[in-house]
Design an enzyme around this catalytic site. Structure first.
Site, PDB file in Angstrom:
ATOM      1  N   ASP A  45       0.839  -1.194   0.000  1.00 52.59           N
ATOM      2  CA  ASP A  45       0.000   0.000   0.000  1.00 52.59           C
ATOM      3  C   ASP A  45       0.879   1.251   0.000  1.00 52.59           C
ATOM      4  OD1 ASP A  45      -2.788   1.151   0.355  1.00 52.59           O
ATOM      5  OD2 ASP A  45      -1.605   2.219   1.858  1.00 52.59           O
ATOM      6  N   TYR A  50       3.117   9.893   0.519  1.00 52.97           N
ATOM      7  CA  TYR A  50       4.055   9.340   1.496  1.00 52.97           C
ATOM      8  C   TYR A  50       5.506   9.710   1.174  1.00 52.97           C
ATOM      9  CZ  TYR A  50      -0.063   6.543   2.750  1.00 52.97           C
ATOM     10  OH  TYR A  50      -1.330   6.129   3.099  1.00 52.97           O
ATOM     11  N   LYS A  79      -2.036   6.109  -4.514  1.00 52.41           N
ATOM     12  CA  LYS A  79      -3.174   7.007  -4.303  1.00 52.41           C
ATOM     13  C   LYS A  79      -2.870   8.405  -4.826  1.00 52.41           C
ATOM     14  CE  LYS A  79      -3.680   4.648   0.142  1.00 52.41           C
ATOM     15  NZ  LYS A  79      -2.327   4.583   0.723  1.00 52.41           N
ATOM     16  N   HIS A 112      -7.300   9.460  -2.743  1.00 49.90           N
ATOM     17  CA  HIS A 112      -6.872   9.329  -1.343  1.00 49.90           C
ATOM     18  C   HIS A 112      -7.942   9.866  -0.372  1.00 49.90           C
ATOM     19  CE1 HIS A 112      -2.787   9.013   0.933  1.00 49.90           C
ATOM     20  NE2 HIS A 112      -3.767   8.785   1.773  1.00 49.90           N
TER      21      HIS A 112
HETATM   22  N1  LIG Z   1      -5.923   5.905   3.026  1.00 49.29           N
HETATM   23  C1  LIG Z   1      -5.516   6.619   4.042  1.00 49.29           C
HETATM   24  O1  LIG Z   1      -5.931   7.766   4.243  1.00 49.29           O
HETATM   25  C2  LIG Z   1      -4.553   6.050   5.012  1.00 49.29           C
HETATM   26  C3  LIG Z   1      -3.846   4.919   4.691  1.00 49.29           C
HETATM   27  N2  LIG Z   1      -2.933   4.389   5.561  1.00 49.29           N
HETATM   28  C4  LIG Z   1      -2.204   3.162   5.146  1.00 49.29           C
HETATM   29  O2  LIG Z   1      -2.375   2.184   6.163  1.00 49.29           O
HETATM   30  C5  LIG Z   1      -1.103   1.756   6.634  1.00 49.29           C
HETATM   31  C6  LIG Z   1      -1.189   1.322   8.078  1.00 49.29           C
HETATM   32  O3  LIG Z   1      -1.551   2.389   8.917  1.00 49.29           O
HETATM   33  P1  LIG Z   1      -0.533   3.068   9.945  1.00 49.29           P
HETATM   34  O4  LIG Z   1      -1.034   4.411  10.263  1.00 49.29           O
HETATM   35  O5  LIG Z   1       0.842   2.986   9.361  1.00 49.29           O
HETATM   36  O6  LIG Z   1      -0.717   2.250  11.272  1.00 49.29           O
HETATM   37  P2  LIG Z   1      -0.548   0.734  11.757  1.00 49.29           P
HETATM   38  O7  LIG Z   1      -1.783   0.402  12.516  1.00 49.29           O
HETATM   39  O8  LIG Z   1      -0.150  -0.195  10.672  1.00 49.29           O
HETATM   40  O9  LIG Z   1       0.639   0.868  12.812  1.00 49.29           O
HETATM   41  C7  LIG Z   1       1.966   1.048  12.426  1.00 49.29           C
HETATM   42  C8  LIG Z   1       2.814   1.143  13.682  1.00 49.29           C
HETATM   43  O10 LIG Z   1       2.696  -0.068  14.433  1.00 49.29           O
HETATM   44  C9  LIG Z   1       4.003  -0.649  14.629  1.00 49.29           C
HETATM   45  N3  LIG Z   1       3.841  -2.112  14.485  1.00 49.29           N
HETATM   46  C10 LIG Z   1       3.663  -2.803  13.336  1.00 49.29           C
HETATM   47  N4  LIG Z   1       3.518  -4.121  13.585  1.00 49.29           N
HETATM   48  C11 LIG Z   1       3.600  -4.274  14.941  1.00 49.29           C
HETATM   49  C12 LIG Z   1       3.555  -5.415  15.796  1.00 49.29           C
HETATM   50  N5  LIG Z   1       3.369  -6.635  15.296  1.00 49.29           N
HETATM   51  N6  LIG Z   1       3.694  -5.186  17.133  1.00 49.29           N
HETATM   52  C13 LIG Z   1       3.870  -3.943  17.625  1.00 49.29           C
HETATM   53  N7  LIG Z   1       3.932  -2.825  16.851  1.00 49.29           N
HETATM   54  C14 LIG Z   1       3.808  -2.992  15.515  1.00 49.29           C
HETATM   55  C15 LIG Z   1       4.895  -0.040  13.557  1.00 49.29           C
HETATM   56  O11 LIG Z   1       6.224   0.065  14.026  1.00 49.29           O
HETATM   57  P3  LIG Z   1       7.553  -0.308  13.180  1.00 49.29           P
HETATM   58  O12 LIG Z   1       7.351   0.175  11.761  1.00 49.29           O
HETATM   59  O13 LIG Z   1       8.628   0.429  13.911  1.00 49.29           O
HETATM   60  O14 LIG Z   1       7.711  -1.811  13.266  1.00 49.29           O
HETATM   61  C16 LIG Z   1       4.281   1.358  13.384  1.00 49.29           C
HETATM   62  O15 LIG Z   1       4.768   2.245  14.358  1.00 49.29           O
HETATM   63  C17 LIG Z   1      -0.202   2.973   6.351  1.00 49.29           C
HETATM   64  O16 LIG Z   1       1.157   2.653   6.423  1.00 49.29           O
HETATM   65  C18 LIG Z   1      -0.702   3.377   4.989  1.00 49.29           C
HETATM   66  O17 LIG Z   1      -0.166   2.531   3.988  1.00 49.29           O
HETATM   67  C19 LIG Z   1      -2.775   4.941   6.811  1.00 49.29           C
HETATM   68  C20 LIG Z   1      -3.446   6.072   7.189  1.00 49.29           C
HETATM   69  C21 LIG Z   1      -4.377   6.729   6.315  1.00 49.29           C
HETATM   70  O1  LIG Z   2      -2.562   8.067   4.166  1.00 48.75           O
HETATM   71  C1  LIG Z   2      -2.442   8.919   5.039  1.00 48.75           C
HETATM   72  C2  LIG Z   2      -1.538   8.754   6.171  1.00 48.75           C
HETATM   73  O2  LIG Z   2      -1.958   9.439   7.325  1.00 48.75           O
HETATM   74  C3  LIG Z   2      -2.259  10.804   7.138  1.00 48.75           C
HETATM   75  C4  LIG Z   2      -2.644  11.461   8.423  1.00 48.75           C
HETATM   76  O3  LIG Z   2      -1.669  11.364   9.396  1.00 48.75           O
HETATM   77  C5  LIG Z   2      -3.413  10.877   6.213  1.00 48.75           C
HETATM   78  O4  LIG Z   2      -3.686  12.173   5.867  1.00 48.75           O
HETATM   79  C6  LIG Z   2      -3.175  10.172   4.940  1.00 48.75           C
HETATM   80  O5  LIG Z   2      -4.403   9.924   4.359  1.00 48.75           O
END
Ligand SMILES: NC(=O)C1=CN([C@@H]2O[C@H](COP(=O)(O)OP(=O)(O)OC[C@H]3O[C@@H](n4cnc5c(N)ncnc54)[C@H](OP(=O)(O)O)[C@@H]3O)[C@@H](O)[C@H]2O)C=CC1
Ligand SMILES: O=C1CO[C@H](CO)[C@@H](O)[C@@H]1O
Length: 275
Positions: A45, A50, A79, A112
């Site tokens: 993803d 990003y 996105k 997005h």
């Molecule tokens: N469409 C949108 O608007 C959005 C899309 N996204 C997408 O969704 C993805 C996931 O969301 P995100 O906000 O990154 O949050 P997550 O819920 O995936 O959490 C990520 C965090 O959790 C930690 N982590 C991962 N696996 C574990 C584990 N097994 N045990 C403990 N800690 C863990 C990671 O640390 P570390 O990396 O240090 O291991 C990181 O700090 C994003 O990366 C992005 O691709 C996110 C937000 C908005």
């Molecule tokens: O993908 C994303 C990651 O998180 C951001 C917010 O902190 C969002 O804005 C964005 O949509």
């Protein structure tokens, strides 16, 4: 046991677990991609916003070149960011993403957010108010997304952070149906109504910020740059007991990690409704 792929409404298959890449920083994301491919991930993803798609592309290319995976085995999502919602900007922005990722096509391209910013505004125009907003209708943006499919630059197209009303309006006004809606899903925000709404319309939900939210018949994209966690997060071959499901349901507070409340006065802001 969880199925390993979900069928999209155009017949394509989406691997249930993908790797998130938001905040996967310089110098670490290439290794995360390579570790993830070695661990069995095929769904990634990504997003222009990003700022790391070039390094993601290096990781993907390295694994393709070493013969570990073929391009057709991968499912790559990107996105379109909010400043580029005008119809004629969609194809050029996808071409920029493809150039960064070093790919000829993405498997899935998403709008997005349903709301747009002016092209001249900053990427995150907090505190600028309505002066930074564009009123480009996401229906116009969708026409650009359809063009991406017609040109072969995206195999599937979808949306992210859209509410039920916006989805319904899009479905009534599109030539190509969105295959998915990517939204926040976790125990605090279980999205039951939106997931059911999307299922009834043959739209797959991809859950972001998903840690600890599984078994909902959706796809999840946990982010990690830590090899042991990358491995742990795809190893989810278990079912939850009914008591565990009941406990997780009791955690729902309709609270968001990503409300983007700064933009709540935007005409196309999506979280002013129940779902
Ligand atoms: N469409 C949108 O608007 C959005 C899309 N996204 C997408 O969704 C993805 C996931 O969301 P995100 O906000 O990154 O949050 P997550 O819920 O995936 O959490 C990520 C965090 O959790 C930690 N982590 C991962 N696996 C574990 C584990 N097994 N045990 C403990 N800690 C863990 C990671 O640390 P570390 O990396 O240090 O291991 C990181 O700090 C994003 O990366 C992005 O691709 C996110 C937000 C908005
Ligand atoms: O993908 C994303 C990651 O998180 C951001 C917010 O902190 C969002 O804005 C964005 O949509």
């Amino acid at each position: 046991m969880m199925s390993k792929v979900l069928k999209l409404n155009n017949g394509r298959e989406l691997p249930v677990v993908g790797l998130g890449t938001y905040k996967s920083g310089p110098g670490e994301v290439k290794k995360a991609i390579k570790d993830a491919i070695d661990a069995g991930y095929r769904h990634f993803d990504c997003a222009w916003f990003y700022g790391n798609e070039a390094e993601v592309g290096i990781g993907l290319r390295a694994k393709i070149d070493e013969g570990k995976v073929k391009r057709q085995d991968l499912f790559i999502t990107s996105k379109l960011w909010n400043n580029f919602h005008a119809k004629d900007q969609v194809v050029p922005m996808l071409k920029e993403t493809l150039n960064n990722l070093k790919l000829d096509y993405v498997d899935l391209y998403l709008i997005h957010w349903p709301f747009g910013f002016k092209e001249t505004a900053s990427l995150w125009p907090v505190g600028k108010g309505a002066a930074a907003y564009s009123d480009v209708d996401y229906l116009e943006t969708w026409q650009g997304m359809e063009e991406c499919v017609n040109l072969g630059l995206a195999k599937s197209i979808g949306i992210s952070n859209f509410n039920a009303e916006q989805i319904e309006r899009l479905l009534k006004n599109c030539k190509i149906k969105p295959v998915c809606n990517q939204v926040e899903v976790n125990p605090n925000l279980n999205q039951k109504k939106l997931i059911e709404f999307c299922k009834q319309r043959d739209i797959v939900v991809v859950g972001y910020c998903p840690l600890a939210a599984i078994s909902l018949g959706i796809s999840v994209i946990p982010k990690s740059v830590t090899k042991s966690r990358i491995i742990e997060n795809i190893d989810i071959d278990f079912t939850l007991d009914p008591e565990d499901v009941a406990y997780l349901d009791s955690c729902n507070k309709n609270q968001r990690v990503c409300p983007l409340a700064e933009f709540k006065n935007h005409k196309y802001y999506s979280f002013n409704t129940e779902y």
